[in-house]
Enzyme design. Structure first.
Site, PDB file in Angstrom:
ATOM      1  CG  HIS A   1      -3.636  -3.601   3.050  1.00 51.32           C
ATOM      2  ND1 HIS A   1      -2.589  -3.164   3.832  1.00 51.32           N
ATOM      3  CD2 HIS A   1      -4.262  -2.489   2.599  1.00 51.32           C
ATOM      4  CE1 HIS A   1      -2.590  -1.843   3.856  1.00 51.32           C
ATOM      5  NE2 HIS A   1      -3.593  -1.411   3.122  1.00 51.32           N
TER       6      HIS A   1
ATOM      7  CD  GLU B   1      -1.399  -6.384   5.019  1.00 56.35           C
ATOM      8  OE1 GLU B   1      -1.038  -6.622   3.847  1.00 56.35           O
ATOM      9  OE2 GLU B   1      -1.657  -5.237   5.430  1.00 56.35           O
TER      10      GLU B   1
ATOM     11  CB  CYS C   1      -1.011  -0.060   1.139  1.00 59.06           C
ATOM     12  SG  CYS C   1      -2.466   0.938   0.772  1.00 59.06           S
TER      13      CYS C   1
HETATM   14  N1  GLN Z   1      -2.015   6.550   2.836  1.00 57.75           N
HETATM   15  C1  GLN Z   1      -2.148   5.830   1.620  1.00 57.75           C
HETATM   16  C2  GLN Z   1      -3.500   6.005   0.977  1.00 57.75           C
HETATM   17  O1  GLN Z   1      -4.434   6.377   1.624  1.00 57.75           O
HETATM   18  C3  GLN Z   1      -1.831   4.368   1.832  1.00 57.75           C
HETATM   19  C4  GLN Z   1      -2.824   3.693   2.680  1.00 57.75           C
HETATM   20  C5  GLN Z   1      -2.317   2.402   3.282  1.00 57.75           C
HETATM   21  O2  GLN Z   1      -1.126   2.158   3.300  1.00 57.75           O
HETATM   22  N2  GLN Z   1      -3.211   1.594   3.792  1.00 57.75           N
HETATM   23  O3  GLN Z   1      -3.665   5.737  -0.193  1.00 57.75           O
END
Ligand code: GLN
Length: 553
Positions: free
Chosen positions: A528, A530, A397
């Site tokens: 994600h 995970e 992410c």
């Molecule tokens: N802050 C980033 C976004 O909102 C990444 C979010 C995250 O890592 N879950 O896109």
């Protein structure tokens, strides 16, 4: 001939509540997951519900250093990390109906009242709030077709915040006593100065539970050491349970031992007898046992650094914030016969370039998800270092967005490249706010409004990611507001970065990588992974990362 209408046979679902005594943080979530697991081992269909007493409507708005990881369910609800434990232990996907907070319960009751759902009657805290709680618990059971619903009530008995949930238990038990079981997970300290296990705090906690009209059937005695027969009997006498219903739960090396430990005191037998559950006579936890034994019989080690910013809380280190990432690393390592040595490093420390050399010690480096400005400079320096020094890198992410940004700054030589999250005025916004998010941000609509939950992505044939998954169509869970700015894709790709996974319409960049000729493993994903890694089903991308890390040793 038309078929006869079938009469729907409703299951006689049983409900097991787990409440906490004495103090929090003693592993109530893991104990609940473990109870669910051992019942699953008896051939029962089990689902799990978590009740969080917070007024927050979901866990998405809580700071991770206070509340731990925010676990996103398949349907997009942002929940407590315990939901992750349930999914991992039970190896099932759990829907949003299985998670509630005080805020979400009140919100539903108020919405119903506004729609005349109460038909003019007074809406009262009792019984209407507990009734909403009960209705959700029942829906969770029906939705899953469950024999057993396990409900964990967050916090400890005696807190004001818990009262209405305890009232829900009392009401359910009064109506159908034969269908309800109550387990208290309590803590039995062994104070160093005395050297003896003390039962008094547990007695007090049980009394507090009783004063809410709820009586525990089982007491899980969490303690540094096992509980002896003498103390089991003492607890039985003072806490209104049978001595055999005091289950010893000493500290363990690995949380995955807990289901097997609970069975040493015949917990599933006791629950099955108590609730008259029609389950298989013998427990089958063979797959689980194989996993546990594999985790303890590793041939070699792999050194993984996780670069986070939410690790510290005062003088303490919190690894819970990244719990799903850490567990995912473990599952894939065990699968490969490796023991992962995971080091948590704070991104702040790497703002000082002298520290970077220390990264040489690690076989692989992972930058997990994150938000905001703090710690970003350090993360960018880490990414630059591991890219140049060919240390396997896995960015999740924010970890992908920052890898793309680093590439834009240092390889494409884009001056003033930034992400809109940090510097909206930068000339080159390599990572920008997603279109559908703009309006929400403008309106200040920040709760449960990110791109959340499971979405499909299509992977490029032959890419590192497609080879890891052994397929090109994938479904992964998301939680983000920003995306790689499509305006820069061509320039980035011309310099060698590959966007190897995209949303089916080709608009959103879901994965990026460097070719293996250039770097042994340099992969970032917008989602994600995970959240879908399970002990009995490790995630293929984590496995690819760990393998590459080990091979590049
Ligand atoms: N802050 C980033 C976004 O909102 C990444 C979010 C995250 O890592 N879950 O896109």
């Amino acid at each position: 001939m038309p078929k006869k209408a079938q009469t729907k046979k409703t299951k006689n679902t049983k409900y097991i509540f787990v409440v906490g005594g004495v103090m929090s943080g003693v592993g109530k979530g893991v104990a609940s997951s473990s109870i669910a697991k051992i019942l699953q081992g008896r051939g029962l269909s089990v689902t799990a519900v978590k009740i969080d007493p917070y007024v927050n409507v979901d866990a998405g708005t809580m700071n991770p250093t206070e509340h731990g990881e925010c676990f996103v369910l398949k349907d997009g609800l942002e929940t407590d990390q315990d939901m992750g434990n349930y999914e991992r232990f039970l190896n099932i996907d759990i829907p949003g109906i299985n998670y509630m907070t005080t805020g979400s319960v009140y919100q539903a009751v108020i919405a119903k009242e506004r729609n005349l759902g109460y038909k003019g009657k007074n809406v009262e805290v009792v019984p209407d709030i507990p009734l909403e709680v009960i209705s959700r618990i029942q829906k969770a059971g029906e939705g899953a077709g469950a024999d057993v619903v396990l409900i964990e009530v967050g916090g400890t008995v005696g807190e004001y915040q818990n009262v209405l949930f305890l009232e829900a238990i009392r009401m359910m038990k009064t109506k159908n006593p034969q269908d309800i079981g109550v387990v208290m997970v309590s803590y039995l300290p062994v104070p160093g100065s005395i050297g003896e296990m003390k039962t008094k705090p547990t007695q007090t906690a049980v009394r507090m539970l009783n004063s809410a009209g709820v009586f525990a059937n089982i007491i899980i005695a969490r303690s540094p050491v096992g509980v002896d027969q003498k103390r089991k009997e003492k607890i039985a006498t003072f806490c209104n349970v049978h001595a055999e219903d005091v289950i010893s739960a000493p500290d363990v090396e690995s949380i995955y031992d807990i289901p097997l430990n609970l069975e040493k005191d015949r917990l599933s037998d006791r629950l099955c007898e108590m609730l008259d559950l029609s389950c298989s006579k013998k427990s089958d936890l063979s797959e689980w046992k194989r996993f546990v034994s594999k985790s303890k019989n590793t041939k070699d080690t792999v050194e993984i650094a996780v670069i986070g910013k939410y690790f510290s809380s005062g003088d303490f280190v919190l690894s819970d914030v990244y719990i799903s990432v850490l567990e995912a690393i473990k599952y894939s390592s065990y699968k490969l016969g490796l023991k992962p040595n995971i080091t948590y490093l704070s991104s702040h420390d790497f703002a000082d370039s002298k520290k970077l050399k220390e990264l040489k010690k690690y076989d692989g480096v992972l930058v997990p998800g994150g938000f905001g400005k703090t710690g970003v400079d350090g993360k960018l320096k880490v990414i630059e270092y591991v890219r140049k020094n060919r240390i396997p890198y896995f960015g999740i992410c924010y970890g992908m967005q920052l890898a793309v940004l680093e590439f834009a700054q240092n390889v494409v030589k884009k001056k003033d490249a930034s992400t809109e999250e940090i510097n909206p005025k930068a000339a080159n916004l390599i990572v920008g706010v997603m279109d559908e998010q703009k309006e929400k941000i403008a309106k200040g609509d920040m709760g449960g409004s990110m791109r959340l939950g499971q979405y499909p992505a299509v992977l490029q044939k032959g890419s590192v990611v497609a080879r890891a998954y052994k397929q090109t169509d994938i479904l992964e869970r998301h939680r983000h507001r920003y995306e790689v700015n499509p305006a820069y894709i061509m320039e980035l790709e011309n310099e060698g970065l590959i966007f190897s996974g995209k949303s089916p319409d080709g608009r959103l960049m879901e994965t990026m990588e460097l070719p293996t000729e250039v770097h042994p493993f340099f992969v970032g994903v917008q989602y994600h992974p995970e959240l879908q890694a399970r002990p009995l089903d490790p995630h293929p991308l984590f496995t690819a990362f760990i393998r590459a890390s080990y091979e590049s040793k």
